[in-house]
Design a protein around this motif. Sequence first.
Motif, PDB file in Angstrom:
ATOM      1  N   PHE A  46       0.837  -1.207   0.000  1.00  0.00           N
ATOM      2  CA  PHE A  46       0.000   0.000   0.000  1.00  0.00           C
ATOM      3  C   PHE A  46       0.870   1.254   0.000  1.00  0.00           C
ATOM      4  O   PHE A  46       0.640   2.190  -0.779  1.00  0.00           O
ATOM      5  CB  PHE A  46      -0.923  -0.025   1.218  1.00  0.00           C
ATOM      6  CG  PHE A  46      -1.774   1.195   1.374  1.00  0.00           C
ATOM      7  CD1 PHE A  46      -2.694   1.554   0.399  1.00  0.00           C
ATOM      8  CD2 PHE A  46      -1.669   1.983   2.499  1.00  0.00           C
ATOM      9  CE1 PHE A  46      -3.496   2.683   0.547  1.00  0.00           C
ATOM     10  CE2 PHE A  46      -2.463   3.108   2.660  1.00  0.00           C
ATOM     11  CZ  PHE A  46      -3.378   3.467   1.683  1.00  0.00           C
ATOM     12  N   ILE A  47       1.886   1.271   0.844  1.00  0.00           N
ATOM     13  CA  ILE A  47       2.793   2.422   0.914  1.00  0.00           C
ATOM     14  C   ILE A  47       3.516   2.595  -0.418  1.00  0.00           C
ATOM     15  O   ILE A  47       3.638   3.725  -0.924  1.00  0.00           O
ATOM     16  CB  ILE A  47       3.780   2.260   2.084  1.00  0.00           C
ATOM     17  CG1 ILE A  47       3.020   2.331   3.413  1.00  0.00           C
ATOM     18  CG2 ILE A  47       4.877   3.306   2.023  1.00  0.00           C
ATOM     19  CD1 ILE A  47       3.841   1.932   4.620  1.00  0.00           C
ATOM     20  N   ASP A  48       3.969   1.497  -1.015  1.00  0.00           N
ATOM     21  CA  ASP A  48       4.642   1.580  -2.321  1.00  0.00           C
ATOM     22  C   ASP A  48       3.721   2.192  -3.379  1.00  0.00           C
ATOM     23  O   ASP A  48       4.164   3.009  -4.194  1.00  0.00           O
ATOM     24  CB  ASP A  48       5.123   0.199  -2.772  1.00  0.00           C
ATOM     25  CG  ASP A  48       6.316  -0.297  -1.969  1.00  0.00           C
ATOM     26  OD1 ASP A  48       6.996   0.532  -1.312  1.00  0.00           O
ATOM     27  OD2 ASP A  48       6.566  -1.523  -1.997  1.00  0.00           O
ATOM     28  N   ARG A  49       2.426   1.819  -3.359  1.00  0.00           N
ATOM     29  CA  ARG A  49       1.472   2.402  -4.311  1.00  0.00           C
ATOM     30  C   ARG A  49       1.316   3.900  -4.072  1.00  0.00           C
ATOM     31  O   ARG A  49       1.263   4.691  -5.022  1.00  0.00           O
ATOM     32  CB  ARG A  49       0.115   1.699  -4.216  1.00  0.00           C
ATOM     33  CG  ARG A  49       0.082   0.325  -4.850  1.00  0.00           C
ATOM     34  CD  ARG A  49      -1.320  -0.220  -5.066  1.00  0.00           C
ATOM     35  NE  ARG A  49      -2.173  -0.186  -3.897  1.00  0.00           N
ATOM     36  CZ  ARG A  49      -2.210  -1.120  -2.943  1.00  0.00           C
ATOM     37  NH1 ARG A  49      -1.414  -2.177  -3.021  1.00  0.00           N
ATOM     38  NH2 ARG A  49      -3.032  -1.022  -1.917  1.00  0.00           N
ATOM     39  N   LEU A  50       1.235   4.302  -2.805  1.00  0.00           N
ATOM     40  CA  LEU A  50       1.099   5.730  -2.490  1.00  0.00           C
ATOM     41  C   LEU A  50       2.336   6.512  -2.923  1.00  0.00           C
ATOM     42  O   LEU A  50       2.229   7.616  -3.469  1.00  0.00           O
ATOM     43  CB  LEU A  50       0.851   5.932  -0.998  1.00  0.00           C
ATOM     44  CG  LEU A  50      -0.497   5.460  -0.467  1.00  0.00           C
ATOM     45  CD1 LEU A  50      -0.565   5.625   1.040  1.00  0.00           C
ATOM     46  CD2 LEU A  50      -1.641   6.219  -1.143  1.00  0.00           C
ATOM     47  N   LEU A  51       3.510   5.938  -2.695  1.00  0.00           N
ATOM     48  CA  LEU A  51       4.744   6.600  -3.109  1.00  0.00           C
ATOM     49  C   LEU A  51       4.810   6.729  -4.634  1.00  0.00           C
ATOM     50  O   LEU A  51       5.168   7.790  -5.166  1.00  0.00           O
ATOM     51  CB  LEU A  51       5.963   5.833  -2.597  1.00  0.00           C
ATOM     52  CG  LEU A  51       6.178   5.837  -1.080  1.00  0.00           C
ATOM     53  CD1 LEU A  51       7.309   4.893  -0.707  1.00  0.00           C
ATOM     54  CD2 LEU A  51       6.447   7.243  -0.566  1.00  0.00           C
ATOM     55  N   ALA A  52       4.469   5.675  -5.343  1.00  0.00           N
ATOM     56  CA  ALA A  52       4.506   5.686  -6.801  1.00  0.00           C
ATOM     57  C   ALA A  52       3.529   6.704  -7.380  1.00  0.00           C
ATOM     58  O   ALA A  52       3.806   7.319  -8.414  1.00  0.00           O
ATOM     59  CB  ALA A  52       4.201   4.289  -7.354  1.00  0.00           C
ATOM     60  N   ALA A  53       2.406   6.901  -6.698  1.00  0.00           N
ATOM     61  CA  ALA A  53       1.394   7.854  -7.165  1.00  0.00           C
ATOM     62  C   ALA A  53       1.715   9.279  -6.737  1.00  0.00           C
ATOM     63  O   ALA A  53       0.993  10.208  -7.091  1.00  0.00           O
ATOM     64  CB  ALA A  53       0.023   7.442  -6.642  1.00  0.00           C
TER      65      ALA A  53
END
Length: 160
Positions: A46-53
């Motif tokens: 989830f954190i990786d998705r937020l960072l990527a976005a």
Amino acid sequence: MTETPGSPAAAQPVHFKIVVDAADPHAQADFWAAALHYEVEDNGAFIDRLLAAGAAPAELTVESHGRRAWRDLIAVRHPEDPYQQDTGTGLGRRLLFQRVPEPKTVKNRIHLDLHPGTDRRAAEVARLEGLGASVVREMSEFGAEWVLMRDPEGNEFCVH
């Protein structure tokens, strides 16, 4: 139809988590996960998705248990309880540890009671001491016995 407070339709159980202030939330989560045989939540994907976005800055994260985690908060959950697959967030019994700047200064207003069973109390106290807890005193009142302990940051809890 409008529900009125106190009506049977409005009387639904409320989901909750216990939030613990901490100087080092990840160390506290590791202690309590081991103490309770819980799991540290994995919010890494989830954190990786937020960072990527671009929805969260990398400065708010740390590496923990080989994955990305929030720097200032982390939760532990019961291993048999449900959790959200897309975020890793538990939906059942949880403790959330959040970083605060001030140290603990007074007695807890709420604490956990652990119940390993009378025949296992001494072994559990020893195990918890090995994890970093300390014994404050042994208690005996009203026909009951327990051990008052402190976790690594000084939060009181009891082992019955």
